[in-house]
Scaffold this active site. Structure first.
Site, PDB file in Angstrom:
ATOM      1  N   ARG A 289      34.851  46.430  51.951  1.00 46.17           N
ATOM      2  CA  ARG A 289      36.149  46.329  52.626  1.00 46.17           C
ATOM      3  C   ARG A 289      36.222  47.344  53.772  1.00 46.17           C
ATOM      4  O   ARG A 289      36.670  48.473  53.588  1.00 46.17           O
ATOM      5  CB  ARG A 289      37.273  46.579  51.627  1.00 46.17           C
ATOM      6  N   ARG A 329      32.812  42.922  55.385  1.00 43.85           N
ATOM      7  CA  ARG A 329      33.936  42.109  55.847  1.00 43.85           C
ATOM      8  C   ARG A 329      34.579  42.805  57.038  1.00 43.85           C
ATOM      9  O   ARG A 329      34.889  44.003  56.955  1.00 43.85           O
ATOM     10  CB  ARG A 329      34.955  41.951  54.727  1.00 43.85           C
ATOM     11  N   GLU A 427      40.376  32.059  51.583  1.00 47.96           N
ATOM     12  CA  GLU A 427      41.463  32.692  50.832  1.00 47.96           C
ATOM     13  C   GLU A 427      42.827  32.163  51.255  1.00 47.96           C
ATOM     14  O   GLU A 427      43.862  32.664  50.825  1.00 47.96           O
ATOM     15  CB  GLU A 427      41.390  34.217  50.931  1.00 47.96           C
ATOM     16  N   ASN A 450      42.189  36.556  45.270  1.00 39.54           N
ATOM     17  CA  ASN A 450      43.420  37.365  45.264  1.00 39.54           C
ATOM     18  C   ASN A 450      44.437  36.762  46.229  1.00 39.54           C
ATOM     19  O   ASN A 450      45.608  36.585  45.899  1.00 39.54           O
ATOM     20  CB  ASN A 450      43.143  38.804  45.711  1.00 39.54           C
ATOM     21  N   ARG A 461      51.067  38.833  45.602  1.00 35.41           N
ATOM     22  CA  ARG A 461      50.126  39.355  44.598  1.00 35.41           C
ATOM     23  C   ARG A 461      50.507  40.730  44.087  1.00 35.41           C
ATOM     24  O   ARG A 461      50.027  41.163  43.045  1.00 35.41           O
ATOM     25  CB  ARG A 461      48.706  39.378  45.177  1.00 35.41           C
ATOM     26  N   CYS A 498      34.856  36.646  45.312  1.00 35.64           N
ATOM     27  CA  CYS A 498      34.994  38.106  45.337  1.00 35.64           C
ATOM     28  C   CYS A 498      36.404  38.592  45.003  1.00 35.64           C
ATOM     29  O   CYS A 498      36.700  39.765  45.158  1.00 35.64           O
ATOM     30  CB  CYS A 498      34.549  38.675  46.677  1.00 35.64           C
TER      31      CYS A 498
HETATM   32  C1  PEP Z   1      40.798  38.419  48.028  1.00 34.10           C
HETATM   33  O1  PEP Z   1      41.778  38.123  48.709  1.00 34.10           O
HETATM   34  O2  PEP Z   1      40.480  37.830  46.978  1.00 34.10           O
HETATM   35  C2  PEP Z   1      39.924  39.518  48.439  1.00 34.10           C
HETATM   36  C3  PEP Z   1      38.808  39.784  47.784  1.00 34.10           C
HETATM   37  O3  PEP Z   1      40.323  40.294  49.474  1.00 34.10           O
HETATM   38  P1  PEP Z   1      41.405  41.474  49.351  1.00 34.10           P
HETATM   39  O4  PEP Z   1      41.704  41.670  47.900  1.00 34.10           O
HETATM   40  O5  PEP Z   1      40.786  42.648  49.983  1.00 34.10           O
HETATM   41  O6  PEP Z   1      42.537  40.883  50.116  1.00 34.10           O
HETATM   42 MG    MG Z   2      42.033  38.884  50.716  1.00 34.03          MG
END
Ligand code: PEP
Ligand code: MG
Length: 575
Positions: A289, A329, A427, A450, A461, A498
Site C-alpha cells: 500500500r 499499488r 473493487e 474490502n 466499511r 487481497c
Molecule cells: C480492498 O479494498 O480490498 C483493498 C485491499 O484495498 P484497501 O483495503 O487498501 O482499500
Molecule cells: Mg480498496
C-alpha cells in the site's frame, strides 16, 4: 472478542477518573486570543499524536483498524465540539480547559440520550478526545505508556483506543472488560494486536482483585477465576492445541492436500516491520500500500524517496522466495485515506476524486510514482497495480502514462525490468461487471473485497452502525467475485484476492475454490489459512465451489455464511 487462550494474574487498569473540570476558570476579555491560540496549538498537537499513533501501529494493525483513530481526528475537526469550545472561550469567558470540559460534557449528555447505539458508543471516543486535549493543554502527552510490573491479564471497565495502545503489549497476556462488544474498539485493536480479549463481561472488573489468577478463552468468551487444578489442566491442554494449530512449517504454506497450491501473499505497507512476513511462510507481497508514504509524510514523497521504498520492498520480497512478486499499488488516496493537502475537500470522498482518479487528474504526481516503481523493478519481480478502476478508459489512460514513462526512462538511459507486469484492482462493482474488457488490457487482476463489498452493498466499511450489512458472503458479492475470476481465466491472466475476506477461511477458501490463484493478507493470518488449505484437495475445492454456486441468490448473507461454514468444517474434518 479476540481469539486465543491466556492465563495469568490480574492487572487492574489504572483508569484516570473522567475530568472533573479542574483547571477551568473564567478569563478577562484580553486573554481570549491567548486562550484560543493555546487551544489551537493543543488541537494540532493532538492531531499529530493521533497520526503518530496510527502509523506506529506498524505491522500489527491493518488499515481498517488504524481508522479507529480517524473518528478522533474527525471529532477534533467537528464544529459541534471544537466550534463549541471556541465559542465558550470567545463568548463564554472561559479558559481553554474550562471550555473543553464544558463542551465535552454537553456533547456527552447528548450522545448518552440518543437511541442510536452508534452514538452511545461514541461517548468513550469523546472521553478519549477530551482527555487528549486537556493533557496537551496542561503540557503533558496523552500517550504516556502504562507501566505494568510484569506479564498479566488486563482487567478494566472499558478501554479507549488510546488506552489500549498505551499498554505495553509485550506484557499483555489478555484483556477483559465490563463494557464493549465484538465490534468495540478494544476488541478490534486486540484482534489486530493478536491479544486474546473478551469485551462486555458486565461486572468482571468488580469481581477480581489485582494479582488473582484468571484464565480466559477469547474464542469462547469464557473466563475462569481462581481455577482449581483440574481447570488449569484442561485449560493448558486447550492452549497447547491452539499453539500447535498456529504452527505451520514454512515450506508448505498454501499447499493443498494432494498436490497443487494456492499462493499465499502478504499485504504490507511502507514502514511495516518485515519479520511477520518472513516467518509466515508467504511467497510474495500481494499488496504493497504505497499511500502510506503519503500518509506518513503528510504530503507527496519525492521520486527518490519513493524509489528507495519500492526498491526495499522488492528486495524484501526476494527474501520470501527468489521469484516472489511484489505488487506495488499506486497511490490509493482519498475516501477513508485522506491526506491533508492532497486532493480537494469533497462532500462525498468515497465517491470522489480518489485513487486512480486523483492520479489521472494529477499526471505529474502519477508520473513521478510510476518512474519510481519502474526504476525499482530492477530489484525484483515488481508488479504495478491500479486501484479503484471503474471503467476501461481509466486503464487505457493509466497504461498510456506508464508506456510514456517507460519511453522516457529508455531515452534517458535509465533501466527498468522488462518483466514488470501491470494489473488492475477490481473493487468497484462496475469493474467486476466489465472485468472481461479490463482483463484484455492488463497482465493480472486483484480483487479488493474490502471496497468491493462496501460499494456493492452501499455499506461503509468503517461504520459500525451498518456493519451488519457489510457482508462478503452476500450473494451479489459472490457473483461479482466469480465473474471477475472467470474473466481472468478466459483471458489467461492471474487473479488474486487481497481484501480482508481473503484471510477468513470460509471466504478465502471460497475465492480459491472459485479459481483465485493467490490470496493476500496480513502475515498473522497466513499460518491458519495454510493449515486449512493443507487439509483440502483440489476436488474438495471444486466441491466447495459447486456447493456455493448452488446456494440460492435469495438467501441472506448470514445464511450463506452459515451454510459455507458448515460445509467447510465438514471438508476439513471439524465437527
Ligand atoms: C480492498 O479494498 O480490498 C483493498 C485491499 O484495498 P484497501 O483495503 O487498501 O482499500
Ligand atoms: Mg480498496
Amino acid at each position: 472478542m479476540s481469539p486465543g487462550c491466556a492465563a495469568g494474574g490480574v492487572y487492574i487498569f489504572p483508569r484516570r477518573p473522567p475530568d472533573s473540570g479542574e483547571g477551568g476558570h473564567e478569563i478577562p476579555p484580553e486573554l481570549v486570543e491567548h486562550e484560543l491560540k493555546r487551544l489551537e496549538n493543543a488541537r494540532e498537537e493532538c492531531m499529530r499524536d493521533l497520526d503518530a499513533l496510527a502509523t506506529s501501529l506498524g505491522e500489527r494493525l491493518n488499515l481498517r483498524d488504524t481508522r479507529l483513530f480517524e473518528c478522533h481526528r474527525m471529532m477534533l475537526d467537528d464544529p459541534l465540539l471544537i466550534g463549541e469550545i471556541r465559542s465558550l472561550v470567545s463568548n463564554g469567558g472561559l479558559n481553554a480547559e474550562g471550555a473543553v470540559h464544558r463542551a465535552a460534557e454537553a456533547l456527552r449528555s447528548k450522545f448518552e440520550k440518543m437511541s442510536d447505539q452508534y452514538f452511545r458508543e461514541r461517548v468513550l471516543d469523546l472521553d478519549d478526545v477530551e482527555r487528549r486535549l486537556l493533557d496537551r493543554l496542561s503540557g503533558t502527552g496523552s500517550d504516556v505508556p502504562v507501566e505494568m510490573p510484569g506479564p498479566a491479564i488486563v482487567v478494566a471497565d472499558d478501554l479507549t483506543p488510546s488506552e489500549t495502545m498505551r499498554l505495553p503489549h509485550a506484557k499483555v497476556l489478555g484483556i477483559v472488560t465490563d463494557r464493549g462488544s465484538l465490534t468495540s474498539h478494544v476488541a478490534l485493536l486486540a484482534r489486530a494486536l493478536g491479544i486474546p480479549c473478551i469485551a462486555g463481561l458486565g461486572d468482571i472488573s468488580s469481581r477480581v482483585s489485582a494479582g488473582e489468577r484468571i484464565l480466559i478463552d477469547g474464542a469462547e468468551g469464557s473466563v475462569i477465576l481462581n481455577p482449581d487444578e483440574s481447570a488449569e489442566k484442561a485449560f493448558s491442554s486447550k492452549a497447547e492445541k491452539e499453539r500447535e494449530a498456529a504452527a505451520v512449517p514454512q515450506a508448505s504454506a498454501g499447499s493443498l492436500r494432494n498436490g497443487g497450491s494456492v499462493g499465499l501473499y502478504v499485504n504490507l505497507h511502507p514502514g511495516m516491520p518485515f519479520d511477520g512476513a518472513r516467518k509466515s511462510g508467504a511467497r510474495g507481497i500481494g499488496l504493497y500500500r504505497s499511500e502510506y508514504l503519503w500518509i506518513e509524510r503528510g504530503e507527496e514523497p519525492g521520486e527518490e524517496e519513493q524509489y528507495k521504498a519500492y526498491h526495499e520492498a522488492a528486495q524484501l520480497a526476494r527474501e520470501l522466495s527468489p521469484d516472489a512478486p511484489v505488487v506495488i499499488r499506486v497511490l490509493d488516496i482519498g475516501g477513508d485515506k485522506a491526506v491533508a493537502g492532497v486532493g480537494a475537500h469533497e462532500e462525498n470522498p468515497f465517491l470522489g476524486n480518489r485513487s486512480i482518479r486523483y492520479l489521472l487528474s494529477r499526471p505529474d504526481v502519477f508520473r513521478r510514482q510510476v518512474r519510481a516503481i519502474l526504476r525499482a523493478s530492477e530489484g525484483g519481480h515488481v508488479r504495478l497495480m491500479y486501484p479503484m478502476i471503474s471503467c476501461v478508459e481509466e486503464v487505457d489512460a493509466a497504461n498510456a502514462l506508464v508506456d510514456e514513462v517507460k519511453g522516457e526512462l529508455v531515452s534517458s538511459g535509465a533501466d527498468y525490468a522488462a518483466s514488470v507486469r501491470v494489473g488492475a484492482m477490481i473493487e468497484v462493482p462496475a469493474a467486476a461487471l466489465v472485468a472481461d474488457a479490463i482483463a484484455r488490457k492488463v497482465d493480472f487482476l486483484s480483487i479488493g473485497t474490502n471496497d468491493l463489498v462496501q460499494y456493492t452493498l452501499a455499506a461503509d466499511r468503517a461504520n459500525e452502525t451498518v456493519a451488519r450489512l457489510y457482508q462478503p458472503t452476500h450473494p451479489a458479492v459472490l457473483k461479482l467475485v466469480r465473474m471477475t475470476i472467470a474473466a481472468a481465466k478466459r483471458r489467461g491472466i492471474p487473479v488474486e484476492v487481497c481484501g480482508e475476506s481473503a484471510a477468513d477461511p470460509v471466504t478465502g477458501v471460497l475465492w480459491a475454490a472459485f479459481g483465485a490463484d493467490a490470496l493476500s493478507m496480513s502475515p498473522s493470518y497466513i499460518p491458519a489459512m495454510s493449515k486449512v488449505l493443507a487439509a483440502l484437495s483440489r476436488e474438495d475445492l471444486a466441491g466447495y465451489a459447486s456447493f456455493a454456486e448452488a446456494l440460492p441468490d435469495s438467501s441472506a448473507a448470514a445464511e450463506t455464511l452459515e451454510a459455507l461454514k458448515k460445509r467447510l468444517a465438514a471438508l476439513v474434518g471439524v465437527s
